[in-house]
Structures are given as C-alpha cells and as structure tokens.
Design an enzyme around this catalytic site. Structure first.
Site, PDB file in Angstrom:
ATOM      1  N   GLY A 158      50.666  30.245  49.335  1.00 14.61           N
ATOM      2  CA  GLY A 158      50.103  30.927  50.497  1.00 14.61           C
ATOM      3  C   GLY A 158      48.992  31.898  50.128  1.00 14.61           C
ATOM      4  CG  LEU A 169      46.667  29.002  52.458  1.00 14.77           C
ATOM      5  CD1 LEU A 169      46.676  27.949  53.564  1.00 14.77           C
ATOM      6  CD2 LEU A 169      47.156  28.405  51.142  1.00 14.77           C
ATOM      7  CG  HIS A 170      41.941  31.392  47.631  1.00 14.48           C
ATOM      8  ND1 HIS A 170      41.574  30.256  46.947  1.00 14.48           N
ATOM      9  CD2 HIS A 170      42.977  31.933  46.915  1.00 14.48           C
ATOM     10  CE1 HIS A 170      42.312  30.120  45.870  1.00 14.48           C
ATOM     11  NE2 HIS A 170      43.187  31.119  45.827  1.00 14.48           N
ATOM     12  CG  HIS A 174      45.115  27.910  48.154  1.00 14.59           C
ATOM     13  ND1 HIS A 174      44.904  29.259  48.307  1.00 14.59           N
ATOM     14  CD2 HIS A 174      46.086  27.788  47.222  1.00 14.59           C
ATOM     15  CE1 HIS A 174      45.714  29.920  47.503  1.00 14.59           C
ATOM     16  NE2 HIS A 174      46.440  29.066  46.826  1.00 14.59           N
ATOM     17  N   GLY A 205      45.107  22.445  41.144  1.00 10.27           N
ATOM     18  CA  GLY A 205      43.821  22.973  40.708  1.00 10.27           C
ATOM     19  C   GLY A 205      43.734  23.094  39.191  1.00 10.27           C
ATOM     20  CD  GLU A 206      39.755  20.197  36.427  1.00 10.42           C
ATOM     21  OE1 GLU A 206      38.682  20.832  36.565  1.00 10.42           O
ATOM     22  OE2 GLU A 206      39.806  19.025  36.022  1.00 10.42           O
ATOM     23  CE  LYS A 207      42.370  31.338  38.870  1.00  9.21           C
ATOM     24  NZ  LYS A 207      43.717  31.656  39.206  1.00  9.21           N
ATOM     25  CD  GLN A 262      50.722  25.499  38.372  1.00  7.61           C
ATOM     26  OE1 GLN A 262      51.338  26.537  38.382  1.00  7.61           O
ATOM     27  NE2 GLN A 262      49.924  25.160  39.372  1.00  7.61           N
ATOM     28  CB  SER A 266      46.690  34.481  46.198  1.00 14.49           C
ATOM     29  OG  SER A 266      46.561  33.148  46.629  1.00 14.49           O
TER      30      SER A 266
HETATM   31  P1  AMP Z   1      48.891  28.997  44.134  1.00 17.87           P
HETATM   32  O1  AMP Z   1      49.005  29.281  45.595  1.00 17.87           O
HETATM   33  O2  AMP Z   1      48.196  30.075  43.363  1.00 17.87           O
HETATM   34  O3  AMP Z   1      50.200  28.558  43.511  1.00 17.87           O
HETATM   35  O4  AMP Z   1      47.921  27.742  44.001  1.00 17.87           O
HETATM   36  C1  AMP Z   1      48.196  26.525  44.642  1.00 17.87           C
HETATM   37  C2  AMP Z   1      47.278  25.465  44.095  1.00 17.87           C
HETATM   38  O5  AMP Z   1      45.927  25.848  44.320  1.00 17.87           O
HETATM   39  C3  AMP Z   1      47.438  25.276  42.564  1.00 17.87           C
HETATM   40  O6  AMP Z   1      47.356  23.887  42.265  1.00 17.87           O
HETATM   41  C4  AMP Z   1      46.250  26.026  42.025  1.00 17.87           C
HETATM   42  O7  AMP Z   1      45.799  25.540  40.773  1.00 17.87           O
HETATM   43  C5  AMP Z   1      45.216  25.773  43.105  1.00 17.87           C
HETATM   44  N1  AMP Z   1      44.171  26.804  43.057  1.00 17.87           N
HETATM   45  C6  AMP Z   1      44.337  28.150  43.111  1.00 17.87           C
HETATM   46  N2  AMP Z   1      43.163  28.782  42.991  1.00 17.87           N
HETATM   47  C7  AMP Z   1      42.222  27.813  42.852  1.00 17.87           C
HETATM   48  C8  AMP Z   1      40.796  27.824  42.659  1.00 17.87           C
HETATM   49  N3  AMP Z   1      40.097  28.948  42.597  1.00 17.87           N
HETATM   50  N4  AMP Z   1      40.166  26.631  42.562  1.00 17.87           N
HETATM   51  C9  AMP Z   1      40.860  25.470  42.619  1.00 17.87           C
HETATM   52  N5  AMP Z   1      42.188  25.394  42.783  1.00 17.87           N
HETATM   53  C10 AMP Z   1      42.866  26.546  42.899  1.00 17.87           C
END
Ligand code: AMP
Length: 256
Positions: free
Chosen positions: A28, A30-31, A34, A144-146, A150, A183
């Site tokens: 959540g 979200l940006h 996501h 995400g590759e971020k 993981q 986030s």
């Molecule tokens: P999170 O809500 O942080 O668990 O992220 C959910 C998904 O979004 C994960 O697969 C993250 O790798 C991906 N994600 C988070 N931030 C970014 C970003 N800046 N660019 C691309 N993917 C992202």
C-alpha cells in the site's frame, strides 16, 4: 472494483474468473512505482488482482512497522481509476491462520545484503508471497527491480516449489531528481529529502566502491552495504530514521 478481505471470498471470486490473471502484491501507500507494475499487468492480462497488506512478519523493527504509511482509501481510489479488477486487503489473522508457525526459509542469498541487516526479513517476504501466489492462482506476478534481492529470491522460490506462475520483473521508477520511489520516502524530513537523491547519483558515478561509501557517510548517510550481486550494484543506507535501498546495472556506474 471488488474489495475482498476474506480468504474464502477470494478463492470463490478467483474460481469464477475466466482468462489470464495478473497479480501485483503491495504494502500500500501506492506511488508511481507500484502503478507502473499494475499498468504492465493490465496490458498483459484479462484480469488484474492487487493485494494491499503491510506484512508484519517481514519487519525486523517494530517502529518501522508502526510508522509504515497507511492511505487505504486513497489507494483504493487510484486502483479503481486505472481499471484493477479486484483488490485483496486481508488482515493478519486471515493470512496467517498458522500464526506464522510455518515459514519459507531460503538459506543462502537471503542471509546476505539486506538479509544480513534485517534478521528474518526475507523469511517473512517469501512466506507471505507463497501464500498470496497460492491464493490468487495467478498466471503472472509482477515485482519491481527496486527490490532486486527480493525479486531474485522470489524467482528462486517459484522455481524450487514448482509454482506455476511467471515472475515478471519491472524497472525502477524514480523521482525526477533520481531518488527511487518508495512508500518510505514520505518519512524523510525536508533536509533529508534534499540529500536523498545523492544515493543514486553516487551509485552511478565512476568512483570506487570505497570512495562512494565514504562520500555517502560524509554527507549524512549510514551505509549498510554497497556490493555487487549478479550484474547489479546494490546499496542500502540509512538517512535519519529511514532506510533507503537502490540498485543499478553495473555498467551504469561503479568499479570496485
Ligand atoms: P512494496 O509496497 O514496497 O512492498 O512494493 C510492492 C512492489 O512494488 C514490489 O514488487 C516493489 O519492488 C515494487 N516497487 C516499489 N517501489 C518501486 C519503484 N520505485 N519502481 C518499481 N517498482 C517498485
């Protein structure tokens, strides 16, 4: 858009879906990062399921969990607007009927990089992701590759357990100043937010790893690690109360 909270409701809903299903797990707040995953999923599938669940088992520090941003109503508005079919918003009791007595543990990569600084973090990640993949029975799931480490661990788990889901890697989305979207960025103070883009700028400059680390430590970061994995250079560093991670292809910067 359907909002589903219970396990049996999700399973019943999933059983009725025809065509391909793409799944995007999130915590959540979200940006655009996501949303980029969700856009790819929408383009590649007949239906897209998104989950929003701040997974407590992957937090090694209770303060980080307590301060994790929560904006569910706004998240739901955004998901509905872009055409998501259904959003799964379980609570802990629903997703962990075993109270986390059963865990997925990877014994090598999960112990390095972020795993060396966040005890049990990847056990929590892998355990929640396998539950979500089993529940959503998705054809493709988007990560995400971020979160590069993981992503590799999830690919490894899916292969190890013969889970019939394709893991799709999506590129890092950045702010105009280069800071990788996260986030947690909203928790940076105004001063920290000005310093934060230096993490990426330093990653991609041509300095040695030692010089990059000492530069970041000099300007206010505390670097947890700066190391190569595959063809990527990975970094995690704390800035005040916020831990930032990032990575770049090795060709983009850095020599050792
Ligand atoms: P999170 O809500 O942080 O668990 O992220 C959910 C998904 O979004 C994960 O697969 C993250 O790798 C991906 N994600 C988070 N931030 C970014 C970003 N800046 N660019 C691309 N993917 C992202």
């Amino acid at each position: 858009m359907h909002q589903i909270k219970q396990i049996n409701a999700l399973q019943a809903y999933r059983a009725e879906l025809r065509g391909t299903v793409g799944f995007v797990p999130t915590m959540g707040a979200l940006h655009a990062g996501h949303l980029s995953l969700i856009e790819v999923a929408l383009n590649e599938n007949d239906h897209v399921l998104v989950s929003i669940f701040v997974n407590p088992t992957q937090f090694d520090q209770s303060s980080d969990l307590e301060n994790y941003p929560n904006q569910l109503a706004e998240d739901l508005r955004q998901l509905e607007k872009i055409g998501v079919t259904a959003v799964f918003t379980p609570d802990y009791a629903a997703l962990y009927p075993d109270n986390y007595n059963y865990q997925i543990i990877e014994k090598e990569l999960s112990q390095r990089f972020c795993g060396a600084h966040r005890a049990g973090h990847f056990d929590g990640v892998l355990s929640v992701v396998i539950k979500l993949l089993n529940l959503t029975v998705s054809d493709k799931a988007y990560f995400g590759e971020k979160d590069y480490q993981q992503l590799q661990l999830i690919k490894g788990m899916v292969a190890a357990f013969f889970i019939p889901c394709e893991i799709v890697a999506c590129p890092i989305i950045r702010e105009p100043d280069g800071l990788a979207m996260s986030s947690r960025n909203v928790r940076l103070s105004a001063v920290e937010r000005k310093i934060a883009p230096e993490l990426y700028a330093t990653l991609i400059n041509q300095d040695s790893l030692a010089d990059k680390t000492s530069h970041l430590n000099d300007i206010g970061f505390e670097v947890d690690y700066l190391e190569q994995l595959d063809d990527r250079l990975l970094i995690a560093a704390r800035l005040g109360q916020v831990r930032l991670i990032d990575n770049v292809p090795i060709s983009a910067g850095a020599r050792s």
